[in-house]
Design an enzyme around this catalytic site. Structure first.
Site: not given
Ligand code: GLN
Length: 492
Positions: A79, A154, A178
């Site tokens: 990532k 994400s 995410s």
């Molecule tokens: N969807 C969640 C957010 O927007 C989680 C994102 C994540 O785990 N990085 O914060």
């Protein structure tokens, strides 16, 4: 061989050990696939073919000299939130478009030490804020199961790359879901470890008390191989725990599903936005686990309604603090021709950050401001503790807790949900991060549009082995994790 991308990590390891193919052949195979197929999937921000081949040749040389480890020569992609020395690290943001880290994240360094070959860096929502990967400066990644849909976020690039067989496995990070949600949207297995299990050093911070790196792959077994690399104490991360690391691969058969008490939170299955198909597939998977010998126990998690508001105060608060460092002075994007210092700060940040990141900085700064700190931030911290206690109480009577990973399957690209609608989609994943617990997503079937559905299993602290093991038993008895999207069947 034309189908190297169909092999599991264990098969790749064995094939390399038995000289059925070299790391160079394997790496070239993946690079060819990326060149052909990623035009549609758009999972990579950066592909590093030259570097990958140098690492592959080094792996082959090491193997010939008898110095190979179990994963020497196996490709991986990271990532784009993990710092990689000499390779651009963007975190999906324009503000880091020119950023080349002078050091490797611990997770990346451990991968190199294990002999993994880096194929490149994977797309993500900007600074990991989002649930679709559409919040990336580098454009939207598509879902390999249906290119009109998002892969989730994400870690959407990580999920899409693995689901399209453009990497055998990948790293992800999970601050509020995410890893689990994109794994769910793309039909993969993904593990969010206990907070402190995997080093955050060199992992660009979103919300430091919630962020945790973990593996994303096709199966629990594949994830176990990557967990063996990623897990462990790191003196460079003060929140990394000095806790014995299991051999996750060796432990895959150690937990029996027979007699396992699986908690079913009443509140979770009455959530308004829970799609019928998702509910049905998750219930079928639980039935399957019951057939394998598990006992389903109804439990209460009374704080369910507090998850979204609590997370969406704490995460932005921490983000507003973490993101102060991107000021156009030390590194990253700098606005042109500033008239003075304030103009430089303002324009660098307004031009460098996307809309969702700016929204969170504003919310977070507000929640931390002197007049509102007690009413919002401190209150959210108190509720966070109650959420954790809710789980600890539940674990007195059950071994793991089951839930959907997401209330729906993958959204359409450009679905244009309001921020709050988007945040509500995180209902099943956020509490795990607030409590610091480990959890895993496993694919358990498809909805009527042939989009994958995921089951989430939440464990008590440090129970990664148990979670991987339970999913492994389930995957021995089912074949959802072996199903491939049509695009993954294409040859390069
Ligand atoms: N969807 C969640 C957010 O927007 C989680 C994102 C994540 O785990 N990085 O914060």
């Amino acid at each position: 061989m034309t189908d190297l991308h169909r092999l599991s990590i264990r098969e790749l390891s064995e094939g390399l050990a038995n000289a059925q193919f070299s790391s160079r052949e394997l790496t070239e195979h993946y690079l060819k696939r990326i060149a052909k197929i990623d035009v549609q999937v758009k999972s990579y921000v950066t592909v590093t073919p030259e570097l990958a081949l140098v690492e592959a040749d080094a792996a082959d040389t090491l193997r010939k000299a008898g110095g190979a480890n179990v994963l020497t020569g196996v490709p991986i992609a990271h990532k784009d939130i993990f710092c990689t020395q000499g390779i651009k690290t963007t975190a999906g943001s324009k503000i880091l478009d020119n950023f080349i880290s002078p050091y490797d994240a611990t997770v990346v360094a451990k991968g190199k030490a294990a002999g993994l070959v880096t194929l490149g860096k994977l797309n993500m929502d900007e600074f990991a804020m989002g649930s679709t990967s559409e919040n990336s400066y580098y454009g939207a990644t598509t879902n390999p199961w249906n290119l009109d849909h998002v892969p989730g976020g994400s870690s959407g690039g990580s999920a899409a790359a693995v689901a399209a067989d453009l990497a055998p496995f990948a790293t992800g990070t999970d601050t509020g879901g995410s890893i689990r949600q994109p794994a769910s949207f793309c039909g993969l297995t993904g593990l969010k470890p206990t907070y402190g299990r995997v080093s955050r050093f060199g992992m660009i911070a979103y919300a430091s008390s919630l962020d945790q790196g973990g593996p994303m792959a096709r199966s629990a077994e594949d994830c176990a191989y990557l967990m063996n690399v990623m897990a462990g104490h790191d003196a460079k991360d003060s929140t990394s725990m000095n806790q014995t690391v299991d051999n996750y691969v060796a432990n895959l058969n150690d937990t029996s599903v027979k007699g396992l008490r699986i908690g079913i939170p009443k509140q979770y299955f009455n959530v308004a936005g829970l799609a019928e198909d998702v509910k049905a597939r998750v219930e079928e998977s639980l039935k399957k686990l019951e057939d394998l010998g598990a006992t389903l126990v109804e439990i209460d998690l009374n704080m369910t309604e507090s998850y979204v508001p609590t997370y969406y105060l704490i995460a932005p608060a921490e983000a507003s603090s973490n993101l102060q460092r991107f000021d156009g002075v030390r590194y990253g994007y700098r606005a042109e021709n500033p008239v003075d210092l304030m103009d430089l700060y303002k324009r660098s940040r307004s031009e460098g950050f996307g809309a969702e990141v700016q929204r969170r900085i504003l919310i977070g700064t507000y929640a931390l401001s002197a007049g509102y700190y007690d009413a919002y931030y401190v209150k959210a911290q108190k509720v966070r503790r109650l959420i954790q206690q809710d789980f600890l109480k539940a674990f007195e009577s059950v071994d793991v807790i089951a839930a959907p990973s997401a209330p729906t399957t993958a959204y359409k690209i450009g679905a244009d949900l309001t921020p709050v609608e988007m945040y509500l989609g995180d209902i099943y994943t956020l509490a795990v991060n607030l409590a610091g617990l480990p959890a895993i997503n496993a694919p358990v079937g498809f909805d009527q549009n042939n989009l994958p559905v995921g089951l989430q299993l939440i464990g008590n602290y440090w129970s990664e082995s148990q979670l991987l093991s339970v999913v492994h038993q389930y995957q021995q008895a089912t074949d959802w994790h072996t199903q491939r999207a049509a695009i993954a069947e294409e040859n390069a």
